[in-house]
Design a protein around this motif. Structure first.
Motif, PDB file in Angstrom:
ATOM      1  N   ASN A 421       0.829  -1.208   0.000  1.00  0.00           N
ATOM      2  CA  ASN A 421       0.000   0.000   0.000  1.00  0.00           C
ATOM      3  C   ASN A 421       0.864   1.259   0.000  1.00  0.00           C
ATOM      4  N   ALA A 422       2.033   1.202   0.636  1.00  0.00           N
ATOM      5  CA  ALA A 422       2.957   2.347   0.641  1.00  0.00           C
ATOM      6  C   ALA A 422       3.907   2.306  -0.561  1.00  0.00           C
ATOM      7  N   THR A 423       4.474   1.135  -0.855  1.00  0.00           N
ATOM      8  CA  THR A 423       5.503   1.061  -1.910  1.00  0.00           C
ATOM      9  C   THR A 423       4.933   1.292  -3.307  1.00  0.00           C
ATOM     10  N   THR A 424       3.665   0.899  -3.538  1.00  0.00           N
ATOM     11  CA  THR A 424       3.078   1.153  -4.863  1.00  0.00           C
ATOM     12  C   THR A 424       2.912   2.650  -5.113  1.00  0.00           C
ATOM     13  N   PHE A 425       2.829   3.442  -4.031  1.00  0.00           N
ATOM     14  CA  PHE A 425       2.770   4.901  -4.156  1.00  0.00           C
ATOM     15  C   PHE A 425       4.161   5.498  -4.387  1.00  0.00           C
ATOM     16  N   VAL A 426       5.165   4.924  -3.733  1.00  0.00           N
ATOM     17  CA  VAL A 426       6.526   5.485  -3.768  1.00  0.00           C
ATOM     18  C   VAL A 426       7.207   5.240  -5.113  1.00  0.00           C
ATOM     19  N   VAL A 427       7.200   3.997  -5.582  1.00  0.00           N
ATOM     20  CA  VAL A 427       8.036   3.595  -6.732  1.00  0.00           C
ATOM     21  C   VAL A 427       7.716   4.330  -8.035  1.00  0.00           C
ATOM     22  N   PRO A 428       6.432   4.519  -8.422  1.00  0.00           N
ATOM     23  CA  PRO A 428       6.184   5.226  -9.692  1.00  0.00           C
ATOM     24  C   PRO A 428       6.710   6.659  -9.725  1.00  0.00           C
ATOM     25  N   ALA A 429       6.950   7.250  -8.547  1.00  0.00           N
ATOM     26  CA  ALA A 429       7.485   8.616  -8.489  1.00  0.00           C
ATOM     27  C   ALA A 429       8.997   8.645  -8.659  1.00  0.00           C
ATOM     28  N   GLU A 430       9.634   7.466  -8.776  1.00  0.00           N
ATOM     29  CA  GLU A 430      11.097   7.407  -8.804  1.00  0.00           C
ATOM     30  C   GLU A 430      11.684   6.860 -10.101  1.00  0.00           C
ATOM     31  N   ILE A 431      10.940   6.096 -10.858  1.00  0.00           N
ATOM     32  CA  ILE A 431      11.580   5.287 -11.920  1.00  0.00           C
ATOM     33  C   ILE A 431      11.316   5.772 -13.344  1.00  0.00           C
ATOM     34  N   PHE A 432      10.505   6.822 -13.514  1.00  0.00           N
ATOM     35  CA  PHE A 432      10.182   7.306 -14.861  1.00  0.00           C
ATOM     36  C   PHE A 432      10.846   8.663 -15.122  1.00  0.00           C
ATOM     37  N   PRO A 433      11.062   9.030 -16.406  1.00  0.00           N
ATOM     38  CA  PRO A 433      11.700  10.320 -16.723  1.00  0.00           C
ATOM     39  C   PRO A 433      10.874  11.499 -16.214  1.00  0.00           C
ATOM     40  N   ALA A 434      11.545  12.629 -15.939  1.00  0.00           N
ATOM     41  CA  ALA A 434      10.879  13.808 -15.357  1.00  0.00           C
ATOM     42  C   ALA A 434       9.713  14.281 -16.206  1.00  0.00           C
ATOM     43  N   ARG A 435       9.860  14.238 -17.534  1.00  0.00           N
ATOM     44  CA  ARG A 435       8.812  14.763 -18.415  1.00  0.00           C
ATOM     45  C   ARG A 435       7.564  13.870 -18.445  1.00  0.00           C
ATOM     46  N   LEU A 436       7.686  12.612 -17.928  1.00  0.00           N
ATOM     47  CA  LEU A 436       6.559  11.670 -17.911  1.00  0.00           C
ATOM     48  C   LEU A 436       6.250  11.163 -16.500  1.00  0.00           C
ATOM     49  N   ARG A 437       6.968  11.672 -15.516  1.00  0.00           N
ATOM     50  CA  ARG A 437       6.888  11.123 -14.153  1.00  0.00           C
ATOM     51  C   ARG A 437       5.482  11.256 -13.564  1.00  0.00           C
ATOM     52  N   SER A 438       4.910  12.445 -13.631  1.00  0.00           N
ATOM     53  CA  SER A 438       3.590  12.687 -13.064  1.00  0.00           C
ATOM     54  C   SER A 438       2.516  11.890 -13.823  1.00  0.00           C
ATOM     55  N   THR A 439       2.643  11.830 -15.148  1.00  0.00           N
ATOM     56  CA  THR A 439       1.692  11.068 -15.975  1.00  0.00           C
ATOM     57  C   THR A 439       1.715   9.593 -15.612  1.00  0.00           C
ATOM     58  N   CYS A 440       2.913   9.013 -15.536  1.00  0.00           N
ATOM     59  CA  CYS A 440       3.041   7.581 -15.242  1.00  0.00           C
ATOM     60  C   CYS A 440       2.580   7.261 -13.824  1.00  0.00           C
ATOM     61  N   HIS A 441       2.840   8.184 -12.882  1.00  0.00           N
ATOM     62  CA  HIS A 441       2.336   7.970 -11.523  1.00  0.00           C
ATOM     63  C   HIS A 441       0.808   8.020 -11.526  1.00  0.00           C
ATOM     64  N   GLY A 442       0.240   8.954 -12.295  1.00  0.00           N
ATOM     65  CA  GLY A 442      -1.219   9.066 -12.396  1.00  0.00           C
ATOM     66  C   GLY A 442      -1.847   7.816 -12.995  1.00  0.00           C
ATOM     67  N   ILE A 443      -1.210   7.254 -14.023  1.00  0.00           N
ATOM     68  CA  ILE A 443      -1.710   6.021 -14.651  1.00  0.00           C
ATOM     69  C   ILE A 443      -1.661   4.867 -13.649  1.00  0.00           C
ATOM     70  N   SER A 444      -0.545   4.764 -12.921  1.00  0.00           N
ATOM     71  CA  SER A 444      -0.398   3.694 -11.915  1.00  0.00           C
ATOM     72  C   SER A 444      -1.455   3.833 -10.825  1.00  0.00           C
ATOM     73  N   ALA A 445      -1.643   5.080 -10.341  1.00  0.00           N
ATOM     74  CA  ALA A 445      -2.613   5.326  -9.270  1.00  0.00           C
ATOM     75  C   ALA A 445      -4.043   5.066  -9.744  1.00  0.00           C
ATOM     76  N   ALA A 446      -4.350   5.452 -10.998  1.00  0.00           N
ATOM     77  CA  ALA A 446      -5.696   5.223 -11.551  1.00  0.00           C
ATOM     78  C   ALA A 446      -5.979   3.731 -11.677  1.00  0.00           C
ATOM     79  N   SER A 447      -4.947   2.973 -12.021  1.00  0.00           N
ATOM     80  CA  SER A 447      -5.086   1.518 -12.077  1.00  0.00           C
ATOM     81  C   SER A 447      -5.441   0.981 -10.687  1.00  0.00           C
ATOM     82  N   GLY A 448      -4.796   1.552  -9.654  1.00  0.00           N
ATOM     83  CA  GLY A 448      -5.106   1.176  -8.281  1.00  0.00           C
ATOM     84  C   GLY A 448      -6.545   1.488  -7.918  1.00  0.00           C
ATOM     85  N   LYS A 449      -7.022   2.684  -8.321  1.00  0.00           N
ATOM     86  CA  LYS A 449      -8.405   3.060  -7.990  1.00  0.00           C
ATOM     87  C   LYS A 449      -9.415   2.168  -8.715  1.00  0.00           C
TER      88      LYS A 449
END
Length: 540
Positions: A421-449
């Motif tokens: 529950n904590a690590t799925t939030f942390v990791v997407p904010a660390e592993i993608f390029p800056a120009r796509l970081r927020s987008t990829c985190h949003g996609i990951s989080a939306a998948s969770g929802k």
């Protein structure tokens, strides 16, 4: 070898833990505090809404929300959150983290207040108003997920980055706790001032007219912490990684971070020009992204999706647990305000004993154990405890064994919070390029929802008794609780295996994880770049 990093980014990576780190945690964390309060406070008042608006004269039990209305009231915010995660995640990469950050907060403040207002007084208009504003409240909350995680990851140093991002997420626990405590205090005050008999003594007088104010105040107070942090969010400078790597403004990035870190930082515009000339500035829907980060995105989306199915399914057994251990007696033995008090007390105790400790265990150990190990461990123990609940379910359902069931249940969700529950939030904010970081985190989080919606509502229908006559009123026959728990055990096991697609980011810079250092190195050197930085499974 990786290319030489920009000085401003290197300064952030190597900075000692200092006051601005804690300021960033509080500013970003108060958003999550509000998110949790707003998302979970509705469960404190749904029974009260049923009593007020769906009372049936002569009925032996108090009125309850019909299944379709209950699903709408509880689920509409989750649908809004999913949409907000995708939209604001994308917008955060287009306009910048800071610009969008204030917008999500204002949306949360306005919709929290509006949720407690009604256009009309009949049940349909009250529920329609509540659902409309809770959708847009969820939309604002959705934006907070990718933006808070991205801002914290881009401000943090690489040594303690995991703990800082996890601490922002852990504020959810305090938000749930605050919602419960506030509801306890308010319902106690109402109970003292407006005395009422239990429902079985006098059905009409058991719900005092003033109870209609109680749920509205609980829902509206969620606006307060968000409003208090708006000024500080607007004062935060844009993250250096967005300014330098996406907006390509080296001078502004160096100037902003010089003030934050209180040190002189060279602007290095020539390196920014080098990045601009690079041809490898790939987009999300490209073969290059799929090659570099496709499996990583599959890993973050699938694990968050599977985790949230299991995590949000906890609603299935809360009512059984609370009634089994005497925390919530039968509804007809209480008046309306007493029921709110009992539900709030039960949820507060669960948050205090299971939810909050799990979050902070993650904060304490994430930069020592690593994200991969904690996530793997969490899914493993969730699987074990879910099967331990499912296979001998008939044993646990016996009244003498209910306390054991509560302990197993609490451990399942302790390891969800000290785990995926904590690590799925942390990791997407660390592993993608800056120009796509927020987008990829949003996609990951939306998948969770999406998983949360399935967990909260799909399993509500699935877990119904196989005999339709024994199912809850208004629900069709399901596969039963035991089979539902077995399915949830399998889902947790799948989460364990999909974790192997997620890379370990402990102790590495964001540019090292995303490959952006390679994008600024000389062409000849780039060909020698090692691919081992992007291995999927850590060797140690």
């Amino acid at each position: 070898m990786a290319g030489e990093q920009l000085q401003v980014l290197n300064a952030l990576d190597l900075a000692k833990t200092q006051w601005y780190h804690f300021t960033a945690i509080i500013i970003a964390g108060m958003g999550f505090f509000t998110d949790a309060y707003d998302l979970f406070c509705i469960s404190l008042v749904t029974k009260l809404l049923g009593r007020i608006y769906y009372h049936v004269d002569g009925a032996k039990k108090p009125g309850t929300l019909p299944p379709n209305v209950s699903a709408a009231v509880n689920g509409v915010a989750l649908c809004g959150t999913l949409a907000g995660q995708l939209f604001f995640g994308w917008l955060g990469d287009k306009l910048g983290r800071k610009k969008v950050y204030g917008l999500t907060l204002m949306l949360m403040v306005i919709c929290s207040i509006a949720s407690g207002l009604s256009f009309g007084s009949n049940p349909r208009s009250v529920m329609a108003t509540l659902c409309f504003f809770r959708f847009w409240l969820g939309f604002g909350i959705g934006g907070d997920y990718p933006l808070s995680a991205t801002i914290m990851s881009e401000y943090a140093n690489k040594k303690t980055r995991g703990a800082f991002i996890a601490a922002v997420f852990a504020m959810q626990g305090f938000g749930i706790l605050a919602g419960g405590i506030f509801a306890i205090i308010l319902s106690s005050a109402f109970k003292t001032v407006f005395e009422a008999p239990p429902y079985e003594v006098d059905a009409l007088r058991s719900t005092v007219p003033q109870a209609d104010y109680l749920w509205r105040i609980i829902v509206m107070v969620g606006a307060l912490p968000a409003a208090l942090t708006y000024y500080w969010r607007m004062k935060m400078p844009e993250t250096a990684r967005y300014t330098a790597l996406v907006a390509k403004n080296a001078k502004q990035a160096a100037s902003d971070m010089s003030k934050v870190l209180q040190m002189d930082i060279e602007a290095e515009p020539q390196k920014i020009e080098q990045i601009e000339k690079e041809k490898s500035a790939f987009g999300l829907f490209t073969k290059e992204f799929a090659k570099r980060h496709g499996l990583h995105l599959l890993g973050t989306t699938s694990t968050w999706f599977l985790l949230d199915i299991a995590f949000y399914s906890q609603n299935l057994f809360q009512k059984d647990i609370f009634s089994a251990i005497g925390w919530i007696p039968p509804a007809q033995t209480m008046n309306a305000i007493e029921e709110v008090f009992r539900i709030a007390r039960a949820q507060t105790l669960i948050a205090l004993c299971s939810t909050v400790p799990g979050y902070w265990f993650t904060v304490a150990f994430i930069d020592k154990m690593g994200r991969f190990a904690i996530q793997l461990m969490g899914f493993f123990f969730m699987t074990v405890f879910m099967f331990a609940l499912a296979i001998p379910y008939d044993h646990w359902s016996h009244p003498d064994n209910r306390i054991g069931f509560v302990i197993m249940y609490s451990l399942t969700f302790f390891f969800a919070n000290f785990g995926p529950n904590a690590t799925t939030f942390v990791v997407p904010a660390e592993i993608f390029p800056a120009r796509l970081r927020s987008t990829c985190h949003g996609i990951s989080a939306a998948s969770g929802k999406l998983g949360a919606i399935i967990g909260a509502f799909g399993f509500l229908y699935l877990a119904q008794n196989k005999d339709k006559s024994k199912a809850d009123a208004g629900y069709p026959a399901g596969i039963g609780m035991k089979n539902s728990l077995i399915v949830l055990g399998v889902i947790n096991a799948l989460g364990f295996f999909f974790t192997f697609l997620v890379p370990e980011s402990k102790g590495k810079s964001l540019e090292e994880m995303s490959g952006e250092n390679e994008d600024i190195e000389p062409q000849g050197e780039a060909e020698l770049s090692s691919s081992t930085d992007h291995r999927t499974v850590p060797l140690a």
